[in-house]
Design a protein around this motif. Structure first.
Motif, short mmCIF file in Angstrom:
data_model
loop_
_atom_site.label_atom_id
_atom_site.label_comp_id
_atom_site.label_asym_id
_atom_site.label_seq_id
_atom_site.Cartn_x
_atom_site.Cartn_y
_atom_site.Cartn_z
N ARG A 214 -9.54 -45.92 58.98
CA ARG A 214 -10.06 -45.92 60.09
C ARG A 214 -11.31 -46.78 60.27
O ARG A 214 -12.12 -46.86 59.37
N THR B 179 -15.24 -46.41 65.23
CA THR B 179 -15.03 -45.48 65.83
C THR B 179 -15.48 -44.30 65.50
O THR B 179 -15.06 -42.86 66.14
N TYR B 180 -16.43 -44.00 64.80
CA TYR B 180 -17.20 -42.77 64.24
C TYR B 180 -18.30 -42.92 63.64
O TYR B 180 -18.63 -43.89 63.20
N ARG C 144 -19.64 -46.06 68.23
CA ARG C 144 -19.52 -47.14 69.61
C ARG C 144 -20.68 -47.99 69.65
O ARG C 144 -20.77 -49.04 69.87
N ASN D 61 -15.66 -36.19 61.49
CA ASN D 61 -14.26 -36.02 62.20
C ASN D 61 -14.08 -36.65 63.52
O ASN D 61 -15.11 -37.13 64.31
N GLN D 62 -12.86 -36.83 63.84
CA GLN D 62 -12.65 -37.47 65.14
C GLN D 62 -13.19 -36.72 66.41
O GLN D 62 -13.55 -37.38 67.46
N GLY D 63 -13.30 -35.32 66.19
CA GLY D 63 -13.98 -34.71 67.27
C GLY D 63 -15.35 -34.61 67.25
O GLY D 63 -16.21 -34.24 68.35
N GLY D 64 -16.18 -35.37 66.38
CA GLY D 64 -17.35 -35.47 65.97
C GLY D 64 -18.19 -34.12 65.77
O GLY D 64 -19.50 -33.92 65.97
#
Length: 119
Positions: A27, A31-32, A54, A100-103
Motif C-alpha cells: 500500500r 494513504t495511511y 494524505r 490500518n485503513q480504518g485509522g
C-alpha cells in the motif's frame, strides 16, 4: 497486506546522527499514517514520531522534538527518521508501524532495528 522493513540502525557515539528507513509494500505510504516507536530494555514501547498519509503532517514525542525529523519519499514508498544529537537514552529497538485503513490502530509493524548510542 502491508509489509514494513526497517533499516539503518547501528552504533553511534552520543551527539552523532543516524537515519532510519522504513520501506513499505502492499500500500502507498500516502494513504495511511506511518509511525516510529521505540522500545528500550526493560521499558514499554513508546511513540517517537508519525507522519500522516494524505497531508504528511508530522508529530513528535517531546523527548525527540528538535532532534529527530520524520519524512518520506513517495516514489520509494519509504518513510525516514533522521536522528541528530543522539543521546544515550535514545538507545532502543526502533519499530516502524502503519495504521490500518480504518485509522483505529497500528496494525502493521516492522521487525525493528537496533540503535545503540554510546557515551
Amino acid at each position: 497486506q502491508v509489509q514494513l522493513v526497517e533499516s539503518g540502525g547501528g552504533l553511534v557515539q552520543a551527539g552523532g546522527s543516524l537515519r532510519l528507513s522504513c520501506t513499505a509494500s502492499g500500500r502507498s505510504v500516502t494513504t495511511y499514517t506511518t509511525a516510529w516507536f521505540r522500545q528500550a530494555p526493560g521499558k514499554e514501547r513508546a511513540f517517537v514520531s508519525n507522519i500522516s498519509g494524505r497531508s504528511a503532517t508530522e508529530s513528535y514525542a517531546d523527548s525527540v522534538k528538535g532532534r529527530f525529523t520524520i519524512s518520506r519519499d513517495n516514489g520509494k514508498n519509504t518513510v525516514y527518521l533522521q536522528m541528530n544529537s543522539l543521546k544515550t537514552e535514545d538507545t532502543a529497538v526502533y519499530y516502524c508501524a502503519a495504521l490500518n485503513q480504518g485509522g483505529e490502530k497500528y496494525a502493521y509493524w516492522g521487525q525493528g532495528t537496533q540503535v545503540t548510542v554510546s557515551s
